[in-house]
Every structure is written in C-alpha cells, then in structure tokens.
Design an enzyme around this catalytic site. Structure first.
Site, PDB file in Angstrom:
ATOM      1  N   ASP A  78       0.820  -1.213   0.000  1.00 56.23           N
ATOM      2  CA  ASP A  78       0.000   0.000   0.000  1.00 56.23           C
ATOM      3  C   ASP A  78       0.855   1.266   0.000  1.00 56.23           C
ATOM      4  O   ASP A  78       0.505   2.258  -0.627  1.00 56.23           O
ATOM      5  CB  ASP A  78      -0.923   0.009   1.212  1.00 56.23           C
ATOM      6  CG  ASP A  78      -2.124  -0.899   1.020  1.00 56.23           C
ATOM      7  OD1 ASP A  78      -3.251  -0.461   1.295  1.00 56.23           O
ATOM      8  OD2 ASP A  78      -1.935  -2.046   0.590  1.00 56.23           O
ATOM      9  N   CYS A 119       0.805  -8.133   5.223  1.00 57.25           N
ATOM     10  CA  CYS A 119       0.403  -6.737   4.997  1.00 57.25           C
ATOM     11  C   CYS A 119      -1.055  -6.578   4.610  1.00 57.25           C
ATOM     12  O   CYS A 119      -1.781  -7.540   4.427  1.00 57.25           O
ATOM     13  CB  CYS A 119       1.354  -6.088   3.999  1.00 57.25           C
ATOM     14  SG  CYS A 119       3.013  -5.867   4.700  1.00 57.25           S
ATOM     15  N   CYS A 192       4.872  -2.353   8.544  1.00 55.37           N
ATOM     16  CA  CYS A 192       5.281  -1.051   9.077  1.00 55.37           C
ATOM     17  C   CYS A 192       5.015  -0.947  10.577  1.00 55.37           C
ATOM     18  O   CYS A 192       3.999  -1.419  11.081  1.00 55.37           O
ATOM     19  CB  CYS A 192       4.584   0.063   8.318  1.00 55.37           C
ATOM     20  SG  CYS A 192       5.054   0.100   6.571  1.00 55.37           S
ATOM     21  N   SER A 469      -5.407   5.111   5.297  1.00 56.98           N
ATOM     22  CA  SER A 469      -4.413   4.188   5.823  1.00 56.98           C
ATOM     23  C   SER A 469      -4.609   4.054   7.328  1.00 56.98           C
ATOM     24  O   SER A 469      -5.095   4.976   7.991  1.00 56.98           O
ATOM     25  CB  SER A 469      -3.010   4.730   5.532  1.00 56.98           C
ATOM     26  OG  SER A 469      -2.058   4.146   6.385  1.00 56.98           O
TER      27      SER A 469
END
Length: 554
Positions: A78, A119, A192, A469
C-alpha cells in the site's frame, strides 16, 4: 482425508506420478497434505522475508507429521501504491487473493492450509479464503518491522517519511533533513512499525482465534518469529487430525472479540471493511453497527503510532495482544469460551499474560478514553455510515463545523494542500473515490499526512467516500456511504457548504434543507466510469458493494 482424492486408489496413479516427478515419496502422500500459502515477493517490505517464515512453517509441518506443499499468492504494498493510480488496486486484490486460494485448495485437495502473509489486504484476503473453504487452517504473519531513529527521535513510515513531506512543503524542514528521515524510517523488513492496517489485522487474527498468541506483535527480525512459524506448521497438522475448521473458530463471538480488541488498541479503520468481508465468508451476521455498539462500551487503553509514540515492539514488550485481552476480560468484555487454533479457548490462551508496562498498555481504570478507537458516524451526509479513528483525533476536533472544500479526486485535493490553499477551519471533501467510483476505494494517506505535517490536524477536517491508511491521524472521516458514484449526498456538496462533525454524538451532516438536497440530486448526473472497459478494475466496479457492507463482491 481430502487429499485421498488425488493420492489413493488405482485411478489416481497418474496423480501420484506427477507428485513423484517433484520428488515426493509414497510415504509423503500418506500424510496430511498441508498447503503453505506464501505471499512472499520482492516489492513489499513486510513480505520480502516471508520465504524464511514459510521455511520455518514447512519444518513445523514435517515435524508434526504432515507434508508441506508451498504455493504463492500476490500482494501489493500500500505504501508504494499510495498517492497515484496504483492505489486503486490494493483493496480489489483482497478478492483475487481469496479466489486464488480457493482455486488452489480445491484443485489440489489440500487437507489443511497455513497462510503466510503480513500486509494490509493480503491478511483479510487470506482469511476470507480460509473461511470460504472451511478446511483446517492457521494464519501466521511475518511480524512488524522495528522503528527507526532520526536525531534522537523514533520514526516510522508515517511519523517519518509521509509526514516529513508535509513538513518540507511547509518549510519546517530542509530537503537534507527530509532525505535523512526517508533513509531511517523503515530500518528492517516487516509490516510497518505502527498500528496501521497490517499490524491491526495481524493482532485481530489472534483475537479471532485463527492465529497463535504473539502473531500480531513479535517483531519480524526476532528468532521468536521463526519459532512461532514452526509452531504454526505443527498446529496445522493437529487441526487436520482434530478436524477443527475456520468456521468453528471464527464465530460471531470471535468477531466481537476482534472488534473489542480493535477498539481497545485503537486500530485501523480498514478493519471495518475487512472484518465484515471475512464474516460474510464465514457466514456470520456482522454489521457496521456492531462496531459502534462495541466502541461505546470498550475503553481505549493503548496509543500506538500513529495515535501515540509507542510502536508494535513496545506493545510486544508490554505483554502483547494477550495482555490486552486479559485486561478486557476482567470487565467481562471478552467472550472467553471461543475455541482457537491452539485447540484451547481464547481465555486459556491469555490466562497467564498480564500487562508488563502500563506506560504502553493502560489498565481499564486508567484508560485514555472511555470509548473505543473507532466511531461510526451517521447523518444526512452518510445515512449508511462513515468511519473515523477517534482515538487519533485531537480533543479540539472532536466537534467541528466548517466550509466544504470540494475535490473530485485525491490528486486534486493533494495539490491544493501542497499549494497551501487549505485554511484553518476548512473541511476537505474528496469524492468519487469509493469502491465503485474510484474504483477501488483508494487510501488518502498522502493528503492526511500532508495536513498533519503542516500542523493542520487540529484545525482542518477531511471526509471522503474513499478510505484511509491505518497510519492516518487527525479528524479524517472515510467510508462515507452511499458513495458519490451511487448518488450519495457527498456527490452534491458544493464549495462553501457548511459541514458539521460531532464525533461524541456520532453525527456527520451538511447544513442543507431536505428540499435543497432533493433539488440538487435531481440535477446530478452519474459520471462515466474511471476504469477502462475490459480491465479488472472495470469488472470490479460492476460487482463491488458499499463500504458499509465491507466492499465485498456481489
């Protein structure tokens, strides 16, 4: 075993010949065939190392008495797809991933599956496939990356690179400092480092019971991550032997546990899409309203980046997801009898895990907020609902009233923000970015990060029929339903219309009379599709449903 359809009997001699061509032994074909669904690729940092995780899984399957058989699925990063036309694709790949797992598992009659992902859309796509197939399955993530350091401050992708772009545009930092931050924001492989969508979903998989304890928080580089992968492989064989299936695990109670955890930790708003979609495949009746009902009762007890300064490694050190679940259970907020992939109940999984650092995980009597991290807003602007991560909103923006600044796409809005055309008090409206209108419901991280980087998150709101996000912070409202391309009210908002946001009272409305709304809708015409006819996105746009029902396909 299901695999008997390709391994047993005279008629299956050709099938066995094909297996022998790859080096499988007759003895291998007498064991459970466990499909290892490996989402490894060389474009997602969270997936770059998944071959190592898959290898550990296969060792575990072999040790447990099964035969591992690896096959791949696709995945999009993403972050790399962000802020250009590529962001139209990630959400739509959720369905491609689920479909491909179904096709491979049915075509080859695996007895069980180990899903190796990490993810954003890959996790829900895998869990959707498992729920649809309903054969013994377990999920294992690749784990979160470690945080970076820049000039004595902890940084990650969002509170580092993305927000630094806005800081540079605002003249707060130099190009040299921007380059330094860029170089230090993502120091290792892994999902992340903050509580963005990937790590939220990996944590919620524990609460759903489809992943082992530790799945959401053990960092990617740690040996404990490979140990967990081996255990997942071993458990997959036991799940086949005990015939424990995903729908035995992912019940309504399990989904409510996942939502409860989501609210307590302040997870990504994308979970509203993904849990609804997984529930549909599991044949569980879950609604968007369930999120808000649970949010009203569940305190927010962590502030992981982007809501605060703590990272996933901090959460792991503080006791992880199990410690949070244990704390929630003390107030009767967890359905404790749900069975999990361990073969035990969820309460048995977390019974001995307590909070180890109350700076990271607060007790219920010292919560950051009395309500959960996500709120569902309604009103004339979003009669079917809109979603906001209220745990990442500053107190002064919990209510807001301001003029609409209307943009027909993310690009238009981002350019205006970077030109400094947005003023304190404005409400940025980005429309025609929903599941159908986008198509693909793009994330708006670049505009929201730019607003935060410019220091406007305490004075500017943003609403969209697209999504955000998990790294978004500030008064950013997404999933506005119905979306603009379906004639939702967001389609007829004009520059300067006054929009009211009242998060405590769950209100999102535009100050227009019913007659004015009716007159504007009468003059509204649906724009042409943005996707080229014949493309995958064009087909997707014709089949996808509203964000309020999970943006699943008809």
């Amino acid at each position: 075993m299901r695999s008997s359809e390709i391994t047993k009997g005279v008629a299956r001699a050709p099938h066995r010949s094909l297996m022998y061509a790859m080096g499988y032994l007759p003895e291998d074909l007498n064991k459970p065939l466990i499909g290892v669904v490996n989402a490894h690729n060389e474009i997602i940092p969270g997936h770059f190392h998944l071959n190592e995780i898959a290898q550990a899984v296969k060792l575990g399957i072999s040790a447990g008495g099964g035969t591992p058989v690896e096959f791949p699925v696709i995945g999009i990063c993403d972050g790399i797809a962000m802020n250009h036309s590529g962001m139209k694709y990630p959400l739509s790949t959720r369905e491609l991933i689920a479909d491909s797992i179904e096709a491979m598992a049915m075509g080859h009659k695996f007895d069980g599956l180990v899903l190796v992902g990490n993810c954003d859309k890959i996790v829900p796509g895998m869990l959707m496939g498992a729920a649809r197939l309903n054969i013994p399955s377990i999920y294992i993530s690749g784990g979160p990356m470690l945080t970076g350091q820049h000039r004595g401050k902890t940084v990650d992708l969002i509170r580092g690179s993305f927000e630094a772009v806005g800081g540079y545009a605002n003249g707060d930092i130099s190009i040299d400092e921007l380059n330094e931050i860029e170089a230090h924001s993502c120091p290792t492989c892994g999902s992340c480092a903050g509580l963005f969508t990937a790590n939220t979903m990996n944590s919620l998989a524990e609460a759903l019971g489809i992943a082992l304890p530790g799945n959401g928080t053990i960092p990617a580089p740690f040996g404990r991550r490979k140990q967990l992968a081996k255990k997942a492989g071993m458990r997959a064989v036991e799940l086949v032997k005990d015939n424990i299936k995903p729908r035995d695990i992912m019940t309504l109670g399990a989904f409510k546990n996942a939502i409860t955890l989501d609210m307590a930790i302040g997870g990504s708003t994308n979970t509203c899409l993904h849990l609804l979609a997984i529930a549909k495949e599991a044949r569980v009746d879950l609604t968007l309203e369930d999120f808000d009902v649970i949010s009203r009762d569940v305190p927010n007890i962590t502030k992981i980046s982007p809501a605060g300064v703590h990272s996933m490694q901090d959460l792991d050190n503080a006791g992880g997801v199990s410690a949070v679940l244990n704390e929630l259970s003390k107030a009767g907020l967890i359905s404790t009898d749900e069975i999990t992939v361990t073969g035990k109940t969820i309460q048995q999984n977390f019974a001995n895990d307590n909070i180890l650092d109350e700076r990271v995980i607060r007790g219920l009597d010292n919560a950051y907020k009395e309500e959960g991290g996500i709120a569902i807003l309604k009103g004339n602007l979003a009669p079917d609902g809109a979603v906001i991560k209220q745990s990442a909103v500053e107190s002064e923006m919990m209510t807001h009233r301001g003029p609409a600044r209307v943009f027909e796409s993310e690009e238009e809005a981002y350019e205006a923000i970077m030109r400094k055309d947005i003023r304190s008090g404005d409400v940025v409206v980005i429309r025609y970015e929903g599941p159908k209108g986008g198509p693909g419901m793009r994330e708006m991280l670049s505009p929201t990060a730019a607003i935060a980087g410019m220091g406007l998150e305490k004075s500017v709101a943003l609403i969209t029929d697209g999504r955000f996000s998990g790294g978004t912070r500030g008064p950013c409202i997404g999933h506005v339903s119905p979306e603009a391309s379906e004639g939702g009210i967001i389609a007829i908002i004009q520059e300067g219309d006054i929009i009211e946001i009242d998060i405590p009272n769950r209100v999102l409305k535009v100050e227009l009379s019913d007659q004015e709304i009716k007159d504007r809708l009468k003059n509204w015409t649906q724009p042409k599709p943005k996707a080229e006819e014949g493309s995958y996105l064009y087909r997707y746009s014709k089949l996808v449903t509203s964000a309020s029902t999970g943006a699943v396909l008809r």
